[in-house]
Design an enzyme around this catalytic site. Structure first.
Site, PDB file in Angstrom:
ATOM      1  N   ASP A 111      -0.017  -3.688  -0.737  1.00  0.00           N
ATOM      2  CA  ASP A 111       1.579  -2.757  -0.577  1.00  0.00           C
ATOM      3  C   ASP A 111       2.384  -2.924   0.426  1.00  0.00           C
ATOM      4  O   ASP A 111       2.272  -3.903   1.548  1.00  0.00           O
ATOM      5  CB  ASP A 111       0.853  -1.042  -0.002  1.00  0.00           C
ATOM      6  CG  ASP A 111       0.083  -0.468  -1.910  1.00  0.00           C
ATOM      7  OD1 ASP A 111       0.916  -0.694  -2.426  1.00  0.00           O
ATOM      8  OD2 ASP A 111      -1.219   0.174  -1.110  1.00  0.00           O
TER       9      ASP A 111
ATOM     10  N   TYR B 205     -11.343  -5.751   3.400  1.00  0.00           N
ATOM     11  CA  TYR B 205     -10.490  -5.654   4.016  1.00  0.00           C
ATOM     12  C   TYR B 205     -10.830  -5.198   5.284  1.00  0.00           C
ATOM     13  O   TYR B 205     -12.377  -4.749   5.709  1.00  0.00           O
ATOM     14  CB  TYR B 205     -10.156  -4.401   3.603  1.00  0.00           C
ATOM     15  CG  TYR B 205      -8.962  -5.375   2.158  1.00  0.00           C
ATOM     16  CD1 TYR B 205      -7.292  -4.980   2.092  1.00  0.00           C
ATOM     17  CD2 TYR B 205      -9.254  -4.985   1.288  1.00  0.00           C
ATOM     18  CE1 TYR B 205      -7.200  -5.291   0.800  1.00  0.00           C
ATOM     19  CE2 TYR B 205      -9.066  -5.114  -0.108  1.00  0.00           C
ATOM     20  CZ  TYR B 205      -7.546  -5.095  -0.246  1.00  0.00           C
ATOM     21  OH  TYR B 205      -6.358  -5.399  -0.814  1.00  0.00           O
TER      22      TYR B 205
END
Lengths: 273, 273
Positions: free
Chosen positions: B64, B122
């Site tokens: 994003d 992540y």
């Protein structure tokens, strides 16, 4: 500026010292100048918003455009009765996040960040990988070839101690004397300067210079010259000849600003952060 | 797209994989969209300049806006005969320095960076100091209060293993199934993530999540919820109830993008960088 007698005395002047970090990428250096965004002018403006009066913010080192600071020290005199931590927090709320007041403290009325500094240290980072991480590029001189670090170290030995550093003095330097005492000059190789251990790897050369004071562009000119030694274009003995020549034209190029960090300032009476 | 028979075959299509790092601060995320500077569109444009043809660059993770990458993997098909390293170097010469092609390699014709990914990890960074260094602020969620890391760890234990993660799924997620296998979720405290050892100190909490795949906003929604546990607003058992509710409204807020890094992607047949 300290009016301690007479009927005009209304408020006691306080001398407030600030410990400042900044990412210099977006700024035209420390010192105020017309038509440029400087650290001094920006921080002075925010202090004035808090104290209600114009102030003069004096720094330990007037860093050039693009140079960063990990431990800049600056001070200003104010009649404001806000305590230092309140001023720090109010300043951080007003300043952009690439400038941070890490701490604030009362200093002696006579304290002067530059004149009172006994020693200062600077760090210079060189990244020698072919591809340099996006998380490092703002903070390093990218030189995509091998440097002989032993040759750089051998060359650097000629620069420690008390010398006339005229050959490494940048144009526009206003220092009265060009003699400086280089207390230490170390050169380290490291494979990780990532801001997360292990994640940002690469080959980095980190120079750390400590002296009683520095001439304008001195660290960057020394770095540019030591890189010439690291590339084999200068021999260690050449550095000695360059130093003794007192001739700026004999030394190597000025290393770019982005790799330079003002690291720390030492005072006889350490500030009580 | 691979035409391996018939008279139209002129050139063999090659599948080139890229290992990409980016500082996501200036970009509207990975995926191309109108009137926005996206990583996909920008890198595709530069590849087209090199290969002379429009390409479609497919990524392992469509990060994003504002999210960073340490090890994004993307691939494109091309008739160009330039070898991968030549393409890497040419791309780095054209791209801004906050996007770097760290490596490039030939991949199998059928290789798909997202569908073939077995596992991904992540990292999420939280800075809990009252004042956060200018060299860290772009890469961390700044939360200026103490978090109970033991409570966060206790809460996180409810999230490892195979679960329906609907409660942590962001709006607009297009995944067909909401069941994911959270292979590991670790939470570490550290006093130094400075890009120079020892120079950038502070208090940081680093979450690292590894799963077979992630739903949209899943890491940021989990982080926001675990921070609620760290603040004492949720008990560890509440996390279990939130997970079982399958209701996004029950979970905590979405943590900001700037603290998130796509770290690594694993494949059955590792790419030969």
């Amino acid at each position: 500026m300290i009016r301690n007698t007479g009927p005009v005395l209304k408020f006691r002047m306080r001398n407030i010292a600030l410990l400042i970090q900044y990412d210099g990428t977006s700024y035209s250096g420390w010192q105020s100048q017309p038509n440029a965004v400087t650290l001094q002018a920006l921080i002075e403006e925010k202090i004035s918003k808090i104290t209600g009066r114009q102030v003069n913010l004096v720094a330990a080192g007037r860093t050039d455009a693009g140079v960063h600071a990990l431990g800049q020290v600056a001070s200003f005199k104010t009649e404001s009765t806000h305590d230092p931590l309140t001023i720090r927090n109010a300043l951080n709320a007003l300043l952009p996040p690439d400038i941070r007041i890490m701490n604030a403290a009362y200093a002696d009325a006579e304290f002067h960040p530059r004149f009172d500094a006994l020693e200062k240290s600077y760090i210079y980072i060189i990244a020698t990988d072919r591809v340099v991480s996006p998380f490092v590029h703002r903070y390093a001189w990218r030189l995509p070839y091998d440097l002989d670090v032993d040759a750089m170290r051998a060359a650097s030995l000629n620069l420690t101690g008390r010398h006339d550093f005229s050959a490494f003095r940048g144009a526009g330097c206003g220092a009265k004397t060009t003699v400086r005492n280089m207390i230490s000059l170390t050169i380290e190789e490291t494979n990780a300067i990532g801001f997360m251990t292990g994640s940002i790897s690469g080959r980095f050369i980190i120079l750390r210079l400590k002296a009683d004071a520095f001439l304008r562009h001195m660290v960057r000119n020394i770095t540019g010259t030591l890189v010439e030694a690291g590339r084999g274009k200068l021999q260690p003995d050449d550095i000695k000849k360059i130093l003794e020549s007192l001739d700026r034209k004999k030394a190597g190029p000025t290393a770019p600003a982005c790799g330079l960090f003002m690291e720390q300032v030492w005072y006889k009476d350490p500030l009580q952060w």
